[in-house]
Scaffold this motif. Structure first.
Motif, short mmCIF file in Angstrom:
data_model
loop_
_atom_site.label_atom_id
_atom_site.label_comp_id
_atom_site.label_asym_id
_atom_site.label_seq_id
_atom_site.Cartn_x
_atom_site.Cartn_y
_atom_site.Cartn_z
N GLU A 1 0.85 -0.97 0.10
CA GLU A 1 -0.01 -0.16 -0.16
C GLU A 1 0.76 1.24 -0.08
N ARG A 2 1.90 1.21 0.79
CA ARG A 2 2.98 2.46 0.71
C ARG A 2 3.62 2.55 -0.41
N ILE A 3 4.02 1.51 -1.13
CA ILE A 3 4.57 1.40 -2.57
C ILE A 3 3.65 2.09 -3.41
N ALA A 4 2.42 1.63 -3.44
CA ALA A 4 1.39 2.10 -4.26
C ALA A 4 1.00 3.68 -4.02
N ALA A 5 1.30 4.06 -2.97
CA ALA A 5 0.94 5.56 -2.77
C ALA A 5 1.97 6.40 -3.52
N ALA A 6 3.15 5.87 -3.95
CA ALA A 6 4.37 6.94 -4.37
C ALA A 6 3.96 7.82 -5.56
N PRO A 7 2.92 7.47 -6.38
CA PRO A 7 2.78 8.05 -7.73
C PRO A 7 1.79 9.61 -7.14
N GLY A 8 1.12 9.34 -6.20
CA GLY A 8 0.29 10.27 -5.56
C GLY A 8 1.15 11.36 -4.79
N GLU A 9 2.05 10.73 -4.04
CA GLU A 9 2.74 11.48 -3.21
C GLU A 9 3.95 12.34 -4.16
N VAL A 10 4.21 11.92 -5.40
CA VAL A 10 5.27 12.37 -6.21
C VAL A 10 4.47 13.68 -6.83
N ASP A 11 3.01 13.42 -7.24
CA ASP A 11 2.23 14.60 -7.76
C ASP A 11 2.41 15.48 -6.83
N GLN A 12 2.08 15.43 -5.34
CA GLN A 12 1.95 16.41 -4.58
C GLN A 12 3.20 17.11 -4.27
N VAL A 13 4.43 16.34 -4.21
CA VAL A 13 5.62 17.09 -4.00
C VAL A 13 5.93 18.10 -5.28
N LEU A 14 5.94 17.59 -6.62
CA LEU A 14 5.84 18.37 -7.64
C LEU A 14 5.16 19.80 -7.74
N ALA A 15 3.87 19.44 -7.35
CA ALA A 15 3.00 20.71 -7.25
C ALA A 15 3.37 21.55 -6.11
N LEU A 16 3.75 21.14 -5.00
CA LEU A 16 3.93 21.92 -3.87
C LEU A 16 5.55 22.77 -3.87
N ALA A 17 6.48 22.36 -4.63
CA ALA A 17 7.65 22.67 -4.89
C ALA A 17 7.30 23.55 -6.14
N GLY A 18 6.58 23.37 -7.03
CA GLY A 18 6.50 24.13 -8.15
C GLY A 18 7.50 23.72 -9.22
N PHE A 19 7.94 22.49 -9.29
CA PHE A 19 9.10 22.08 -9.92
C PHE A 19 9.06 22.29 -11.43
N GLN A 20 10.14 22.92 -11.73
CA GLN A 20 10.33 23.03 -13.42
C GLN A 20 11.72 22.53 -13.77
N GLY A 21 12.40 21.93 -13.12
CA GLY A 21 13.75 21.34 -13.33
C GLY A 21 13.91 19.97 -13.71
N ARG A 22 15.04 19.44 -13.72
CA ARG A 22 15.19 17.97 -14.19
C ARG A 22 15.95 17.14 -13.31
N SER A 23 17.09 17.69 -12.61
CA SER A 23 17.64 16.84 -11.68
C SER A 23 17.14 16.81 -10.12
N VAL A 24 17.03 15.57 -9.64
CA VAL A 24 16.32 15.13 -8.51
C VAL A 24 17.34 14.41 -7.52
N LEU B 1 1.71 16.87 2.46
CA LEU B 1 2.31 17.05 1.10
C LEU B 1 1.34 17.41 0.11
N ASP B 2 -0.08 17.50 0.49
CA ASP B 2 -0.99 18.24 -0.19
C ASP B 2 -1.09 19.73 -0.19
N GLY B 3 -0.24 20.34 0.68
CA GLY B 3 -0.26 21.72 0.76
C GLY B 3 -1.34 22.49 1.67
N SER B 4 -1.85 21.59 2.60
CA SER B 4 -2.62 21.95 3.63
C SER B 4 -2.06 22.83 4.77
#
Length: 246
Positions: free
Chosen positions: A21-44, A226-229
């Motif tokens: 379940e925790r592994i399956a949550a990764a895509p959603g968490e990555v969505d949240q991180v990228l949105a929260l960071a306003g990320f436009q770069g390439r290297s992570v 991570l959802d920005g609340s």
């Protein structure tokens, strides 16, 4: 030996810490991180990447990802999972106090309470300075921990959790004037019981923010998830988004 250097700890507790379940949550968490960071770069940089659940998801989206972890066992799992996913990630076995690659990353991540492990707070502060120096100008650091305020609100003297056919009993104790938490865990598999003890630092929102500023970050924003609340009276996590300006 530092508790996090004990490979048996990661090997035995893997089913609990990295459940399907925790592994399956990764895509959603990555969505949240990228949105929260306003990320436009390439290297992570994925610091304390574990079995690579976020690193692999980021790589599938075309980012250049470096995953750093102290555990050979967890990195082996990460390499296996990356191979199955058909993605390339740079995996590095290193202590986060010593990993340095100045100005190499646009985004750095420390997720799932992977900070505050060391015996002295000076070592934890060194990690934050390293992260700041490893970011390029304008780079962003997203760190996610269990905040002190949240822990106090939901405190339980004993926690019992099922993990498949195993059972984990946790007995936490606050020490050093609410600076750290000492954990006693019993991992029960059939008639076999393995005991682990470890200590890590606790941070309030203000304490984490001050440490990030002290490490050289110009701007630090605090969130309750991570959802920005907002980090209000009932946050689920303590999340900081810190930026390097120069």
């Amino acid at each position: 030996m530092d508790w996090f250097s004990n490979e048996n700890f990661w090997r035995e507790l893997y089913p609990f810490m990295f459940s399907p379940e925790r592994i399956a949550a990764a895509p959603g968490e990555v969505d949240q991180v990228l949105a929260l960071a306003g990320f436009q770069g390439r290297s992570v940089l994925d610091l304390c990447c574990g079995p690579g659940r976020h690193s692999i998801e980021l790589a599938t989206r075309g980012f250049a990802v470096t995953g750093v972890d102290r555990s050979p066992f967890l990195l082996e799992r990460a390499r296996d999972r990356a191979a199955k996913a058909g993605v390339a990630v740079e995996w590095i076995e290193a202590d986060m106090r010593h990993f340095e690659r100045p100005s190499a990353f646009d985004l750095a991540l420390s997720l799932f309470t992977s900070f505050g492990y060391f015996e002295t707070d000076a070592d934890n502060r060194q990690v934050l300075r390293n992260v700041r120096n490893n970011l390029a100008a304008g780079g962003t650091f997203v760190i996610d921990v269990l905040g002190k305020e949240r822990l106090a609100r939901v405190w339980k003297d004993t926690i019992c959790t099922e993990a498949g056919e195993a059972l984990l009993i946790q007995r936490p104790t606050v020490i050093d004037d609410w600076s750290r938490i000492h954990n006693r865990w019993a991992w029960i598999q059939g008639n076999r019981v393995t005991h682990y003890e470890f200590t890590h630092w606790l941070y309030s929102a203000r304490e984490l923010k001050e440490r990030l500023h002290d490490a050289g970050f110009a701007q630090v924003l605090i969130f309750g998830s991570l959802d920005g609340s907002p980090y209000d009276v009932n946050p689920s996590r303590l999340v900081a988004v810190a930026r390097r300006s120069d």
